[in-house]
Design an enzyme around this catalytic site. Sequence first.
Site, mmCIF file in Angstrom:
data_model
loop_
_atom_site.group_PDB
_atom_site.id
_atom_site.type_symbol
_atom_site.label_atom_id
_atom_site.label_comp_id
_atom_site.label_asym_id
_atom_site.label_seq_id
_atom_site.Cartn_x
_atom_site.Cartn_y
_atom_site.Cartn_z
ATOM 1 N N HIS A 1 0.848 -1.195 0.000
ATOM 2 C CA HIS A 1 0.000 0.000 0.000
ATOM 3 C C HIS A 1 0.879 1.239 0.000
ATOM 4 O O HIS A 1 1.352 1.666 1.052
ATOM 5 C CB HIS A 1 -0.877 0.049 1.259
ATOM 6 C CG HIS A 1 -1.929 -1.009 1.329
ATOM 7 N ND1 HIS A 1 -2.580 -1.329 2.497
ATOM 8 C CD2 HIS A 1 -2.453 -1.816 0.367
ATOM 9 C CE1 HIS A 1 -3.461 -2.294 2.255
ATOM 10 N NE2 HIS A 1 -3.397 -2.620 0.977
ATOM 11 N N GLU A 2 1.124 1.801 -1.159
ATOM 12 C CA GLU A 2 1.804 3.105 -1.221
ATOM 13 C C GLU A 2 0.724 4.166 -1.059
ATOM 14 O O GLU A 2 -0.236 4.193 -1.820
ATOM 15 C CB GLU A 2 2.536 3.254 -2.563
ATOM 16 C CG GLU A 2 3.127 4.626 -2.819
ATOM 17 C CD GLU A 2 4.104 5.067 -1.727
ATOM 18 O OE1 GLU A 2 5.145 4.429 -1.551
ATOM 19 O OE2 GLU A 2 3.802 6.085 -1.039
ATOM 20 N N HIS B 1 7.319 1.918 5.268
ATOM 21 C CA HIS B 1 8.363 2.767 4.682
ATOM 22 C C HIS B 1 7.954 4.233 4.828
ATOM 23 O O HIS B 1 6.770 4.552 4.876
ATOM 24 C CB HIS B 1 8.584 2.413 3.211
ATOM 25 C CG HIS B 1 9.495 1.238 3.043
ATOM 26 N ND1 HIS B 1 10.554 1.231 2.180
ATOM 27 C CD2 HIS B 1 9.519 0.044 3.671
ATOM 28 C CE1 HIS B 1 11.189 0.069 2.260
ATOM 29 N NE2 HIS B 1 10.573 -0.678 3.159
ATOM 30 N N GLU C 1 11.355 1.304 7.513
ATOM 31 C CA GLU C 1 12.498 1.827 6.760
ATOM 32 C C GLU C 1 13.087 2.956 7.613
ATOM 33 O O GLU C 1 13.984 2.712 8.412
ATOM 34 C CB GLU C 1 12.037 2.301 5.388
ATOM 35 C CG GLU C 1 13.177 2.654 4.470
ATOM 36 C CD GLU C 1 12.703 3.282 3.183
ATOM 37 O OE1 GLU C 1 13.269 2.957 2.144
ATOM 38 O OE2 GLU C 1 11.768 4.114 3.211
ATOM 39 N N GLU D 1 17.744 0.969 -1.664
ATOM 40 C CA GLU D 1 17.174 1.491 -2.910
ATOM 41 C C GLU D 1 17.989 2.658 -3.480
ATOM 42 O O GLU D 1 18.095 2.800 -4.696
ATOM 43 C CB GLU D 1 15.720 1.929 -2.690
ATOM 44 C CG GLU D 1 15.551 3.005 -1.622
ATOM 45 C CD GLU D 1 14.082 3.392 -1.366
ATOM 46 O OE1 GLU D 1 13.183 2.734 -1.899
ATOM 47 O OE2 GLU D 1 13.856 4.371 -0.622
HETATM 48 C C1 NOJ Z 1 9.836 4.069 -1.496
HETATM 49 C C2 NOJ Z 1 10.052 2.782 -0.779
HETATM 50 O O1 NOJ Z 1 11.120 2.899 0.125
HETATM 51 C C3 NOJ Z 1 10.305 1.698 -1.786
HETATM 52 O O2 NOJ Z 1 10.588 0.490 -1.147
HETATM 53 C C4 NOJ Z 1 9.106 1.582 -2.712
HETATM 54 O O3 NOJ Z 1 9.403 0.665 -3.725
HETATM 55 C C5 NOJ Z 1 8.751 2.924 -3.339
HETATM 56 N N1 NOJ Z 1 8.686 3.936 -2.351
HETATM 57 C C6 NOJ Z 1 7.424 2.867 -4.065
HETATM 58 O O4 NOJ Z 1 6.381 2.726 -3.144
HETATM 59 CA CA CA Z 2 12.072 5.016 1.033
#
Ligand code: NOJ
Ligand code: CA
Length: 704
Positions: free
Chosen positions: A415-416, A484, A503, A509
């Site tokens: 869930h973003e 995150h 996070e 990343e």
């Molecule tokens: C930032 C997050 O840290 C990462 O893990 C994720 O893939 C992207 N946002 C997209 O939601």
């Molecule tokens: Ca991040």
Amino acid sequence: MKIKKILSIVLLTSSYAAFAQSFTVNSPNKKISLSLKLNEAGALNYSVNFKAKPVVETSKLGFKINEQADLMNNFSVLKVDSSTFNETWTPVWGETKTIVNNYKEIAITLKEKGEKPRIVQIVFRVFNDGVGFRYVFPEQPNLFHFVVADEETTINLTGDHKIWWMPGDFDTNEYTYNTSQISEIEKLAKKRDGAIFTATPIKGAFVQTPLMVKTKDNLYISIHEAALINYPAMDLKFDLSTFEATTKIANDAVGNKAYMRAPCHTPWRTIIISDDARDIIASKTILNLNEPSKLTNTSYIKPMKYVGIWLEMHLGLSTWDYAGTQAASDAGSDGKQKVKTKHGATTENTKRYIDFAAKNGFGGVLVEGWNDGWEDWFGKWKEDVFDFVTPYPDYDFKGLNAYAQSKGVGMITHHETSGSATNYERYMDTAYRLMASVGSHALKSGYVGKIIPRGEFHDGQWMVNHYLRAIKKAADYNIMVVAHEPVRPTGLHRTYPNFMAAEAARGQEFNFWSEGNPPEHETILPFTRLMGGPMDYTPGIFKIKKSSYYPGAKEQVHTTLTKQLALYLTLYSPVQMVTDLPENYEAKPDAFQFIKDVAVDWDDTKVIHAEPGEYLTIARKAKGTNNWFLGSITDENARELNMDFSFLDKGKKYTATIYRDAPDASWDKNPEAYVIEKITVTNKSKLLLKLAPGGGTAISIIAQ
Ligand code: NOJ
Ligand code: CA
């Protein structure tokens, strides 16, 4: 549980306040001593000694309150309560099987002098490795609803110490660390990292916590907070000539800080102290300052390794959005990431990852980009982006959950929120109900972007409450949470053990689309960010250089391959991603074996070598077994570390498989060169660990 009341004095006359009053409390092992003094102005000050040497000199306690007089001085001591506590508790998951919680407590109740006195109690707990204290506002006639304008707690350090720090910022912790003297903060803090999308750096000598400090006499001090609930997160503002730090809590959209209603209390302020850096990492004080688990059902909470449709998007090989046109990232130096690629989260691709997880014994599969909304999610400050329940047409949400379960794997639903917490709150119940209905017991949430409600910060009281609401709500639906872009952790996973990891720092990343994380980064994280709780760093990269995908690309992971293996031990988390692409693991089955074998839940942990920003070696005993796993890492310098295996059981033999840097390996020139060897070890064995620049060693130690 044992609580022993030693003393409870009620001081009845205000005439006591005419004299300075002092109290001292020693830690159970007597190494740490806390002194409290009510001064002539009626302010309570505190100081802390370690082995009779000052660590924190006379420091202040108190608040500025909106539309009221400051709550700082003019106090008399109303009551003093002392007690001793000693308990051993068993975490649902963790680094050790049991945890000792042993401290001496003193609670000083202060009453203002004058007409309409307000009452505040300050509770101190003195542990063998540090001090925690918090403010308690009891129910009372003259202080009910109030708004904190500023917390005025100070931590007065004894000199211009060395610190490992990132700039004060109420929106992000995704900075690289600075290492400097306190006096240099302002000079160095100006650096704005362009790769961080939402940053709100605070001007001046501000740093974030957890802050790592080292004195000239080799004392290590960690400053943070515990049990951050219904209150903003804290940064520290240093006076660059006196080295006194003042707490600065995040404000809200209208400039207020914390809305309080007595009876209530603040989070704990924590100061962990040792002359051995290993004790800082091993400290359980922050966990101990949190309440015991409030969850009655923990049967669905399972530490695990997981794979995912994730790296391919960060590399620009596929996209989150359905049409496959959106740039994976803007920050790549090669410019090749903006071409049309393909949608990552398809049913077919997901099955490939599920099969890979099942074949190799990994518990979870994360899929990002499965749901509607990614076309227009980034950087718009838009309220309605995702609904968290509508899959893209090429993603069979229900069928894939069933397929995964038939293979013994669980789906991790993503869930973003794009920072739109209001929208997420509207959908939370529906989204978690949907997850529960298909048997998805794990959630990864994300908060990329400026927060909605507009004007709020990630670290403000409103968001602190939001993150916890999500964790509690997830628990109602038997869901584990990995968050995150959250507020940085403060040990709340003791109280809510479905809160697995977060996070809240600069993760792997960044290595794929920015200048990345320097080789020292992972040697600092355990002394800073991880003091508050586990991190979802996403270790395990085998293809170190991005030029393997895009000729000429400059980005790379700033470690060797075997350091990536060691991170499974040195960056603790009960959920660890197996981050690289399946084909990259299949190309190196011998090194991949370590990731297959390494555990994620532990009966014991030994910190063997530790120095912030330089090196770290940790050995852990896998839950319910006689097997150990060890990880050792270094910064950009090659290093030799002497290891003995005295932590192993006497008289037992173990097969140690050593995954180490090849003699000519280095993070920049030759990062993927490694050697694997097997030896037999006992608790008498010794070994010289040879770490390449930016390198590491991982060892599995399996009982014969
Ligand atoms: C930032 C997050 O840290 C990462 O893990 C994720 O893939 C992207 N946002 C997209 O939601
Ligand atoms: Ca991040």
